[in-house]
Scaffold this motif. Structure first.
Motif, PDB file in Angstrom:
ATOM      1  N   THR A 150     -12.766   3.513  -8.526  1.00  0.00           N
ATOM      2  CA  THR A 150     -11.726   4.459  -8.107  1.00  0.00           C
ATOM      3  C   THR A 150     -11.683   4.546  -6.586  1.00  0.00           C
ATOM      4  O   THR A 150     -10.610   4.475  -5.973  1.00  0.00           O
ATOM      5  CB  THR A 150     -11.984   5.855  -8.707  1.00  0.00           C
ATOM      6  OG1 THR A 150     -12.013   5.759 -10.139  1.00  0.00           O
ATOM      7  CG2 THR A 150     -10.889   6.828  -8.296  1.00  0.00           C
ATOM      8  N   ASP A 151     -12.866   4.690  -5.972  1.00  0.00           N
ATOM      9  CA  ASP A 151     -12.941   4.798  -4.508  1.00  0.00           C
ATOM     10  C   ASP A 151     -12.483   3.514  -3.821  1.00  0.00           C
ATOM     11  O   ASP A 151     -11.940   3.555  -2.700  1.00  0.00           O
ATOM     12  CB  ASP A 151     -14.374   5.125  -4.069  1.00  0.00           C
ATOM     13  CG  ASP A 151     -14.806   6.534  -4.473  1.00  0.00           C
ATOM     14  OD1 ASP A 151     -13.918   7.362  -4.757  1.00  0.00           O
ATOM     15  OD2 ASP A 151     -16.021   6.778  -4.514  1.00  0.00           O
ATOM     16  N   SER A 152     -12.678   2.380  -4.483  1.00  0.00           N
ATOM     17  CA  SER A 152     -12.336   1.101  -3.863  1.00  0.00           C
ATOM     18  C   SER A 152     -10.828   0.908  -3.696  1.00  0.00           C
ATOM     19  O   SER A 152     -10.391   0.012  -2.971  1.00  0.00           O
ATOM     20  CB  SER A 152     -12.905  -0.057  -4.685  1.00  0.00           C
ATOM     21  OG  SER A 152     -12.190  -0.216  -5.903  1.00  0.00           O
ATOM     22  N   THR A 153     -10.031   1.747  -4.369  1.00  0.00           N
ATOM     23  CA  THR A 153      -8.574   1.614  -4.243  1.00  0.00           C
ATOM     24  C   THR A 153      -8.061   2.201  -2.936  1.00  0.00           C
ATOM     25  O   THR A 153      -6.893   1.999  -2.591  1.00  0.00           O
ATOM     26  CB  THR A 153      -7.848   2.306  -5.411  1.00  0.00           C
ATOM     27  OG1 THR A 153      -8.142   3.704  -5.401  1.00  0.00           O
ATOM     28  CG2 THR A 153      -8.279   1.706  -6.745  1.00  0.00           C
ATOM     29  N   ILE A 207      -4.460   1.052  -2.139  1.00  0.00           N
ATOM     30  CA  ILE A 207      -4.190  -0.378  -2.123  1.00  0.00           C
ATOM     31  C   ILE A 207      -3.840  -0.824  -3.532  1.00  0.00           C
ATOM     32  O   ILE A 207      -4.631  -0.643  -4.471  1.00  0.00           O
ATOM     33  CB  ILE A 207      -5.410  -1.172  -1.614  1.00  0.00           C
ATOM     34  CG1 ILE A 207      -5.861  -0.631  -0.255  1.00  0.00           C
ATOM     35  CG2 ILE A 207      -5.072  -2.656  -1.519  1.00  0.00           C
ATOM     36  CD1 ILE A 207      -4.819  -0.731   0.827  1.00  0.00           C
ATOM     37  N   THR A 208      -2.679  -1.413  -3.692  1.00  0.00           N
ATOM     38  CA  THR A 208      -2.231  -1.832  -5.023  1.00  0.00           C
ATOM     39  C   THR A 208      -2.953  -3.072  -5.531  1.00  0.00           C
ATOM     40  O   THR A 208      -2.996  -3.316  -6.733  1.00  0.00           O
ATOM     41  CB  THR A 208      -0.722  -2.126  -5.019  1.00  0.00           C
ATOM     42  OG1 THR A 208      -0.461  -3.231  -4.132  1.00  0.00           O
ATOM     43  CG2 THR A 208       0.081  -0.910  -4.587  1.00  0.00           C
ATOM     44  N   GLY A 209      -3.497  -3.874  -4.603  1.00  0.00           N
ATOM     45  CA  GLY A 209      -4.087  -5.152  -4.995  1.00  0.00           C
ATOM     46  C   GLY A 209      -3.080  -6.277  -4.994  1.00  0.00           C
ATOM     47  O   GLY A 209      -3.416  -7.423  -5.306  1.00  0.00           O
ATOM     48  N   CYS A 225       1.982  11.958  -8.035  1.00  0.00           N
ATOM     49  CA  CYS A 225       2.263  11.057  -9.160  1.00  0.00           C
ATOM     50  C   CYS A 225       1.322   9.857  -9.213  1.00  0.00           C
ATOM     51  O   CYS A 225       1.540   8.939 -10.008  1.00  0.00           O
ATOM     52  CB  CYS A 225       3.713  10.595  -9.102  1.00  0.00           C
ATOM     53  SG  CYS A 225       4.324  10.258  -7.452  1.00  0.00           S
ATOM     54  N   LEU A 226       0.269   9.858  -8.395  1.00  0.00           N
ATOM     55  CA  LEU A 226      -0.723   8.791  -8.417  1.00  0.00           C
ATOM     56  C   LEU A 226      -1.812   9.135  -9.438  1.00  0.00           C
ATOM     57  O   LEU A 226      -2.119  10.310  -9.659  1.00  0.00           O
ATOM     58  CB  LEU A 226      -1.328   8.627  -7.028  1.00  0.00           C
ATOM     59  CG  LEU A 226      -2.032   7.325  -6.672  1.00  0.00           C
ATOM     60  CD1 LEU A 226      -1.120   6.125  -6.853  1.00  0.00           C
ATOM     61  CD2 LEU A 226      -2.536   7.379  -5.228  1.00  0.00           C
ATOM     62  N   PHE A 227      -2.382   8.128 -10.057  1.00  0.00           N
ATOM     63  CA  PHE A 227      -3.393   8.364 -11.094  1.00  0.00           C
ATOM     64  C   PHE A 227      -4.576   9.170 -10.574  1.00  0.00           C
ATOM     65  O   PHE A 227      -4.821   9.247  -9.368  1.00  0.00           O
ATOM     66  CB  PHE A 227      -3.855   7.033 -11.694  1.00  0.00           C
ATOM     67  CG  PHE A 227      -4.916   6.306 -10.874  1.00  0.00           C
ATOM     68  CD1 PHE A 227      -6.174   6.077 -11.411  1.00  0.00           C
ATOM     69  CD2 PHE A 227      -4.635   5.828  -9.600  1.00  0.00           C
ATOM     70  CE1 PHE A 227      -7.156   5.405 -10.679  1.00  0.00           C
ATOM     71  CE2 PHE A 227      -5.593   5.153  -8.859  1.00  0.00           C
ATOM     72  CZ  PHE A 227      -6.868   4.935  -9.408  1.00  0.00           C
ATOM     73  N   ALA A 283       0.824  -1.205   0.000  1.00  0.00           N
ATOM     74  CA  ALA A 283       0.000   0.000   0.000  1.00  0.00           C
ATOM     75  C   ALA A 283       0.860   1.258   0.000  1.00  0.00           C
ATOM     76  O   ALA A 283       1.998   1.258   0.475  1.00  0.00           O
ATOM     77  CB  ALA A 283      -0.921   0.002   1.223  1.00  0.00           C
ATOM     78  N   ILE A 284       0.281   2.328  -0.527  1.00  0.00           N
ATOM     79  CA  ILE A 284       0.948   3.628  -0.616  1.00  0.00           C
ATOM     80  C   ILE A 284       0.180   4.639   0.226  1.00  0.00           C
ATOM     81  O   ILE A 284      -1.049   4.747   0.111  1.00  0.00           O
ATOM     82  CB  ILE A 284       0.999   4.115  -2.076  1.00  0.00           C
ATOM     83  CG1 ILE A 284       1.845   3.163  -2.938  1.00  0.00           C
ATOM     84  CG2 ILE A 284       1.531   5.534  -2.173  1.00  0.00           C
ATOM     85  CD1 ILE A 284       1.713   3.430  -4.429  1.00  0.00           C
ATOM     86  N   LYS A 285       0.891   5.362   1.063  1.00  0.00           N
ATOM     87  CA  LYS A 285       0.244   6.394   1.904  1.00  0.00           C
ATOM     88  C   LYS A 285      -0.359   7.460   0.983  1.00  0.00           C
ATOM     89  O   LYS A 285       0.333   8.073   0.167  1.00  0.00           O
ATOM     90  CB  LYS A 285       1.288   7.026   2.839  1.00  0.00           C
ATOM     91  CG  LYS A 285       0.709   7.975   3.879  1.00  0.00           C
ATOM     92  CD  LYS A 285       0.031   7.218   4.995  1.00  0.00           C
ATOM     93  CE  LYS A 285      -0.453   8.146   6.105  1.00  0.00           C
ATOM     94  NZ  LYS A 285       0.678   8.771   6.832  1.00  0.00           N
TER      95      LYS A 285
END
Length: 403
Positions: free
Chosen positions: A265-268, A275-277, A253-255, A243-245
């Motif tokens: 989108t919200d589910s990430t 959450i990268t998955g 730099c995040l999409f 995961a990324i803070k």
């Protein structure tokens, strides 16, 4: 400014090599079109839309801004690709994929490096090796699938006079492939980990100790953690979500979003994290290790087994060219490990049952007894995306009767 060694390499090159260097603009200045004019854009204005590769489901339309890719890919070019204005980079990714934007456009251009292009109808190992020998390419970027094909050839018969830096991304690269490449070329492979939605998340950077099988350490762009399902950071050695803070400040730099899909989108986001998955662990030294996509991890009789570790063990055996590991239904254990294996030509005629037992014993020896593939199927090829990633979801659906 070229170094003396690079000037000599250029002097020794063939005329067609010098033509490529000239067209790259290494020593020729081109006047910009007088009719060209720039348009002012805001940093969050949409710039690109890329489809994800579709390894675990239907591809998603991923929007990036002038900030996220236009500036964010600086981290790829400066720290992972290690590019300067004297370098010539060849990235074999097809132009339809985000990896091409990573390593054929923004990262090298930001660094002022030359981009080498070779038109190939399909990936051909001999053509690639000949090209690396003929042209003064200093940095080579390709997918693990490509490296797996390349090491099947006698690399010692080729001389890469200019090549200095090799990187791999797209999916994890097997330690055995890295070892074979190093042994035959003298060059290390530096792994990078990221997604269409991100720039480089983790990488092994020039000067770092290489731990084969590890994706390296977090890039300067991100605060990366291994977290549990509640969003709590886990200690070294415990498996969790990579995961990324993302809160309170979302990394620039995040999409931006999945186009026309706000729910996905919200589910990430989970708590303060994107959450990268993907599942992974971090070790005591801060190196991150890939376990598998969340959907790919196999739960067999209470044991969680990552497919990548089993695949890496299998490819160490001389009989195995490629493998893909998925879950398969089992009445007692719920699910078990199944391996789809592409055999080396010398082993195609071997007795199947005996060879399966040999591969199973090998995996038991190099991993753990409970991780060995209880089912093995020999196939001529593995299903892959257009970008060369193995479609484990297709094999898994086949096993579970959902194809």
């Amino acid at each position: 400014m070229w170094s003396a060694e690079r000037r000599q390499s250029y002097a020794d090159s063939t005329p067609d090599t010098r033509m490529v260097a000239s067209k790259c603009g290494l020593y020729a200045n081109r006047n910009a079109n007088a009719d060209h004019s720039c348009v002012t854009t805001r940093n969050q204005d949409p710039m690109t839309i890329f489809f994800t590769s579709g390894t675990t489901g239907s591809p998603k339309m991923t929007e990036h801004s002038h900030s996220s890719y236009g500036i964010g890919l600086t981290v790829n070019g400066r720290y992972w690709l290690d590019l300067t204005s004297s370098d010539i980079l060849w990235n074999t990714s097809d132009t339809g994929w985000a990896k091409s934007a990573w390593s054929s456009i923004f990262a090298p251009w930001i660094q002022g490096a030359c981009v080498f292009v070779h038109s190939m109808p399909r990936f051909d190992p001999t053509t690639v090796l000949d090209t690396l020998s003929r042209f003064p390419i200093t940095t080579f970027c390709s997918a693990p699938t490509a490296y797996r094909l390349l090491v099947q050839h006698n690399l010692t018969s080729y001389k890469f006079k200019s090549l200095q830096h090799c990187v791999s991304a797209g999916e994890p690269i097997n330690p055995e492939v890295m070892e074979q490449w190093k042994r035959q070329t003298g060059l290390d492979i530096y792994e990078g980990y990221g997604q269409t939605e991100t720039v480089l998340v983790c990488g092994t950077f020039k000067g770092m100790k290489i731990k084969p099988g590890s994706m390296g350490m977090p890039s300067p762009a991100y605060d990366v953690k291994i977290i549990d399902k509640h969003g709590n950071a886990l200690p070294p050695g415990e498996e969790g979500d990579i995961a990324i803070k993302a809160k309170p400040t979302r990394p620039f730099c995040l999409f931006t979003q999945y186009i026309d899909d706000p729910e996905r989108t919200d589910s990430t986001l989970q708590g303060n994290f994107y959450i990268t998955g993907d599942r992974g662990i971090v070790d005591e030294d801060g190196y991150f290790w890939f376990v598998g996509r969340d959907d790919d991890v196999i739960n067999s009789a209470g044991y969680r087994i990552g497919p990548f570790e089993v695949e890496s063990a299998l490819i160490e055996h001389p009989a195995v060219v490629e493998s893909a590991v998925v879950s398969s239904p089992d009445p007692i254990r719920g699910e078990v490990v199944k391996a789809f294996v592409v055999l080396a030509s010398d082993y195609v005629s071997h007795e199947p049952e005996k060879l399966i037992k040999e591969l199973q014993d090998h995996v038991k020896k190099v991993t753990a007894p409970y991780k060995y593939p209880r089912k093995v199927e020999f196939v001529q090829q593995l299903p892959k995306t257009v970008s060369g990633k193995i479609r484990r979801n297709e094999l898994r659906k086949q096993e579970w009767g959902k194809a």
